[in-house]
Design a protein around this motif. Structure first.
Motif, mmCIF file in Angstrom:
data_model
loop_
_atom_site.group_PDB
_atom_site.id
_atom_site.type_symbol
_atom_site.label_atom_id
_atom_site.label_comp_id
_atom_site.label_asym_id
_atom_site.label_seq_id
_atom_site.Cartn_x
_atom_site.Cartn_y
_atom_site.Cartn_z
ATOM 1 N N GLU A 33 0.853 -1.198 0.000
ATOM 2 C CA GLU A 33 0.000 0.000 0.000
ATOM 3 C C GLU A 33 0.891 1.251 0.000
ATOM 4 O OE1 GLU A 33 -3.592 1.826 -0.247
ATOM 5 O OE2 GLU A 33 -3.243 -0.322 -0.229
ATOM 6 N N THR A 52 2.370 4.885 0.896
ATOM 7 C CA THR A 52 2.364 5.644 2.149
ATOM 8 C C THR A 52 1.555 6.922 1.969
ATOM 9 O OG1 THR A 52 4.350 6.885 1.588
ATOM 10 C CG2 THR A 52 4.663 4.762 2.715
ATOM 11 N N GLU A 53 1.281 7.579 3.081
ATOM 12 C CA GLU A 53 0.519 8.827 3.039
ATOM 13 C C GLU A 53 1.265 9.904 2.251
ATOM 14 O OE1 GLU A 53 -2.747 10.900 3.282
ATOM 15 O OE2 GLU A 53 -2.582 8.877 4.106
ATOM 16 N N LYS A 78 0.899 9.186 -1.441
ATOM 17 C CA LYS A 78 -0.435 9.543 -1.916
ATOM 18 C C LYS A 78 -0.576 11.045 -2.095
ATOM 19 C CE LYS A 78 -2.947 5.704 0.187
ATOM 20 N NZ LYS A 78 -3.928 5.351 1.219
ATOM 21 N N ARG A 79 0.003 11.803 -1.162
ATOM 22 C CA ARG A 79 -0.133 13.255 -1.174
ATOM 23 C C ARG A 79 0.687 13.915 -2.286
ATOM 24 N NH1 ARG A 79 2.232 15.897 3.500
ATOM 25 N NH2 ARG A 79 2.164 13.780 4.252
#
Length: 163
Positions: A84, A86-87, A90-91
């Motif tokens: 998945e 990471t934050e 994604k940002r």
């Protein structure tokens, strides 16, 4: 039957081409009739070599633009099939992908602009040097962006490994 233009090319009489020497100074070279006909220059001195160099230069800009567009798509899709994202990934993926897409468009525009400007200067028999601050600035921006992204990706991988 066939007319010979210069020492290198032959054109059939049915071929529609544009003789650049017959076009006036005020006429746009690329809108001369026939629109899809090849531009034919008188081959004096190093003209053929210069035209080939100009085409190679344009193709280099096109290749750079294609690579930047591919990198843009790769960043936007983030290529995380096994884990998945990471934050942070994604940002930052979409804005960074847009930056690379913009650089791809700018590279293509710069290549087309250089090519058209150089062909117009060839038609006027103007001596030229392929250099300019716009080209150097765009090259520096692309190089800086690539280096910054490499650092960003290395830091991100280092943070992911420590977690």
């Amino acid at each position: 039957m066939a007319s010979i233009l210069g020492n290198y090319g032959t054109f059939d009489q049915r071929t529609n081409y544009v003789l650049v020497d017959e076009i006036g100074e005020n006429c746009n070279l690329f809108l001369a009739r026939p629109l899809i006909g090849p531009l034919v220059f008188e081959n004096t001195a190093s003209d053929a070599r210069d035209h080939c160099a100009n085409e190679r230069n344009f193709l280099s800009w096109l290749r750079l633009s294609s690579y930047l567009a591919i990198v843009s798509v790769a960043i936007m899709t983030t290529f995380h099939f096994t884990s998945e994202p990471t934050e942070l990934e994604k940002r930052i993926a979409f804005p960074l992908g847009l930056v690379f897409w913009l650089l791809a468009i700018l590279s293509l525009a710069c290549g087309v602009g250089n090519y058209l400007k150089t062909v117009k200067q060839y038609s006027r028999k103007v001596a030229l040097v392929q250099s300019g601050w716009k080209t150097q600035l765009l090259g520096a921006v692309v190089a800086g962006t690539v280096i910054c992204c490499c650092v960003l990706f290395l830091v991100n991988n280092a943070l992911n490994d420590h977690e």
